[in-house]
Enzyme design. Structure first.
Site, PDB file in Angstrom:
ATOM      1  N   LYS A  81      55.096  32.202  29.470  1.00  0.00           N
ATOM      2  CA  LYS A  81      54.680  30.787  28.551  1.00  0.00           C
ATOM      3  C   LYS A  81      53.310  30.629  29.103  1.00  0.00           C
ATOM      4  O   LYS A  81      52.566  29.735  28.022  1.00  0.00           O
ATOM      5  CB  LYS A  81      54.957  29.743  28.811  1.00  0.00           C
TER       6      LYS A  81
ATOM      7  N   HIS B  18      70.021  36.011  30.417  1.00  0.00           N
ATOM      8  CA  HIS B  18      70.632  36.504  29.387  1.00  0.00           C
ATOM      9  C   HIS B  18      70.388  37.425  28.857  1.00  0.00           C
ATOM     10  O   HIS B  18      69.672  37.686  27.366  1.00  0.00           O
ATOM     11  CB  HIS B  18      70.036  34.923  28.236  1.00  0.00           C
TER      12      HIS B  18
ATOM     13  N   SER C  74      67.296  26.076  24.751  1.00  0.00           N
ATOM     14  CA  SER C  74      66.681  26.881  25.738  1.00  0.00           C
ATOM     15  C   SER C  74      67.618  28.272  25.394  1.00  0.00           C
ATOM     16  O   SER C  74      68.903  28.781  25.668  1.00  0.00           O
ATOM     17  CB  SER C  74      66.959  26.718  26.919  1.00  0.00           C
ATOM     18  N   GLY C  75      66.866  29.579  25.572  1.00  0.00           N
ATOM     19  CA  GLY C  75      67.173  31.037  25.227  1.00  0.00           C
ATOM     20  C   GLY C  75      68.347  31.510  26.356  1.00  0.00           C
ATOM     21  O   GLY C  75      69.701  31.559  25.908  1.00  0.00           O
TER      22      GLY C  75
ATOM     23  N   ASP D 199      59.355  39.120  29.677  1.00  0.00           N
ATOM     24  CA  ASP D 199      58.581  39.693  30.713  1.00  0.00           C
ATOM     25  C   ASP D 199      59.225  40.936  31.428  1.00  0.00           C
ATOM     26  O   ASP D 199      60.738  40.530  31.278  1.00  0.00           O
ATOM     27  CB  ASP D 199      58.894  38.218  31.445  1.00  0.00           C
TER      28      ASP D 199
ATOM     29  N   ASP E 134      68.420  31.806  21.650  1.00  0.00           N
ATOM     30  CA  ASP E 134      67.712  33.332  21.489  1.00  0.00           C
ATOM     31  C   ASP E 134      68.849  33.485  20.670  1.00  0.00           C
ATOM     32  O   ASP E 134      68.739  33.903  19.505  1.00  0.00           O
ATOM     33  CB  ASP E 134      67.909  34.913  22.374  1.00  0.00           C
TER      34      ASP E 134
ATOM     35  N   ARG F 272      67.089  43.053  18.140  1.00  0.00           N
ATOM     36  CA  ARG F 272      68.096  44.323  17.437  1.00  0.00           C
ATOM     37  C   ARG F 272      67.736  43.602  16.510  1.00  0.00           C
ATOM     38  O   ARG F 272      67.276  44.049  15.144  1.00  0.00           O
ATOM     39  CB  ARG F 272      68.714  44.149  17.901  1.00  0.00           C
TER      40      ARG F 272
ATOM     41  N   ASP G  12      71.003  38.056  25.719  1.00  0.00           N
ATOM     42  CA  ASP G  12      70.907  37.907  24.179  1.00  0.00           C
ATOM     43  C   ASP G  12      69.319  38.070  23.791  1.00  0.00           C
ATOM     44  O   ASP G  12      69.300  38.489  22.138  1.00  0.00           O
ATOM     45  CB  ASP G  12      70.506  36.391  24.911  1.00  0.00           C
TER      46      ASP G  12
ATOM     47  N   HIS H 260      59.455  33.793  28.386  1.00  0.00           N
ATOM     48  CA  HIS H 260      59.706  34.220  29.296  1.00  0.00           C
ATOM     49  C   HIS H 260      58.690  33.243  29.731  1.00  0.00           C
ATOM     50  O   HIS H 260      57.825  33.106  30.249  1.00  0.00           O
ATOM     51  CB  HIS H 260      59.799  34.812  29.702  1.00  0.00           C
TER      52      HIS H 260
ATOM     53  N   THR I 237      62.104  28.384  21.268  1.00  0.00           N
ATOM     54  CA  THR I 237      63.464  27.981  22.097  1.00  0.00           C
ATOM     55  C   THR I 237      62.620  27.048  23.167  1.00  0.00           C
ATOM     56  O   THR I 237      61.733  26.994  23.370  1.00  0.00           O
ATOM     57  CB  THR I 237      63.918  29.198  22.413  1.00  0.00           C
ATOM     58  N   GLY I 238      63.719  26.054  23.677  1.00  0.00           N
ATOM     59  CA  GLY I 238      63.518  25.318  24.617  1.00  0.00           C
ATOM     60  C   GLY I 238      62.363  24.905  25.082  1.00  0.00           C
ATOM     61  O   GLY I 238      61.456  23.596  24.862  1.00  0.00           O
ATOM     62  N   THR I 239      61.880  24.850  26.369  1.00  0.00           N
ATOM     63  CA  THR I 239      60.760  24.457  27.273  1.00  0.00           C
ATOM     64  C   THR I 239      59.334  25.493  26.181  1.00  0.00           C
ATOM     65  O   THR I 239      59.069  24.008  25.722  1.00  0.00           O
ATOM     66  CB  THR I 239      60.852  24.865  28.151  1.00  0.00           C
ATOM     67  N   THR I 240      59.471  26.302  26.105  1.00  0.00           N
ATOM     68  CA  THR I 240      58.136  26.607  25.335  1.00  0.00           C
ATOM     69  C   THR I 240      58.159  25.836  23.879  1.00  0.00           C
ATOM     70  O   THR I 240      57.282  25.441  23.695  1.00  0.00           O
ATOM     71  CB  THR I 240      58.687  27.928  24.431  1.00  0.00           C
TER      72      THR I 240
END
Length: 154
Positions: free
Chosen positions: A16, A100, A67-68, A93, A73, A109, A103, A12, A38-41
Site C-alpha cells: 500500500k 483470498h 475489501s479484497g 505481494d 476482488d 485472469r 480471488d 496488498h 478495493t477497501g482500505t486502498t
C-alpha cells in the site's frame, strides 16, 4: 477506451505504501481519470488525493469497493467483464500468502482475458502511465478467447 480512463488501483497490505507513493508522485497524471479501488486502498487513495485541495486541485472521489478478502476482488472482476475498467494497477505481494489468493488469481485472469492493460509493480505502472496512449483514446482488441464461447460442440 476513452481519453478519460477508469483506472482500478489495488494493493496488498505490504504494498500500500508503494502504491500511495506512486500515486502521489504521479498525481497530475492520475487526477483527470476515474479511480476505482478495493477497501482500505480506496480510503487511503481518496485521503491522499484530497490533500491536493490545498494546492487548488479538485478533490477526487474514488469509487470504493469492498475489501479484497470480503469480495472486492470479485466486484472488480465483474466490473472488468462488464467493460467498466480500462486499466488495472495492482501492486500485489509475491512473498505473502493471501487468504483470498483464488480471488486474486481470478481477477488477474479476467484482466488478461479482457485484454486490460495491467501493472503489477512500480516499474510496470510507471511504464503504463507514461505510454502515449494513457491520455488518449485507444481501441482494445478483443482477445481470441471469446471464440471459445461460440465453439461448435462435437
Amino acid at each position: 477506451m476513452d481519453r478519460i480512463k477508469n483506472i482500478a488501483v489495488v494493493a496488498h497490505d505490504n504494498c500500500k505504501e508503494e502504491l500511495l507513493d506512486f500515486i502521489a508522485c504521479n498525481r497530475e497524471a492520475m487526477i483527470p481519470h476515474n479511480l476505482i479501488a478495493t477497501g482500505t486502498t480506496g480510503r487511503l487513495v481518496e485521503s491522499l488525493l484530497a490533500e491536493g485541495v490545498a494546492r487548488g486541485q479538485e478533490p477526487k472521489r474514488v469509487q470504493r469497493l469492498k475489501s479484497g478478502p470480503l469480495g472486492g476482488d470479485q466486484q472488480l472482476g465483474a466490473m472488468i467483464s462488464d467493460g467498466k475498467v480500462d486499466v488495472l494497477i495492482f501492486f500485489w505481494d509475491p512473498m505473502e500468502p493471501q487468504p483470498h489468493d483464488v480471488d486474486v488469481k481470478a481477477l488477474l485472469r479476467l484482466a488478461v482475458l479482457y485484454n486490460i492493460p495491467t501493472a503489477s509493480n512500480r516499474s510496470s505502472a510507471e511504464f503504463l502511465i507514461s505510454s502515449a496512449y494513457f491520455d488518449h483514446e485507444f481501441c482494445i482488441k478483443p482477445g481470441r478467447y471469446f471464440e471459445y464461447a461460440d465453439r461448435a460442440l462435437k
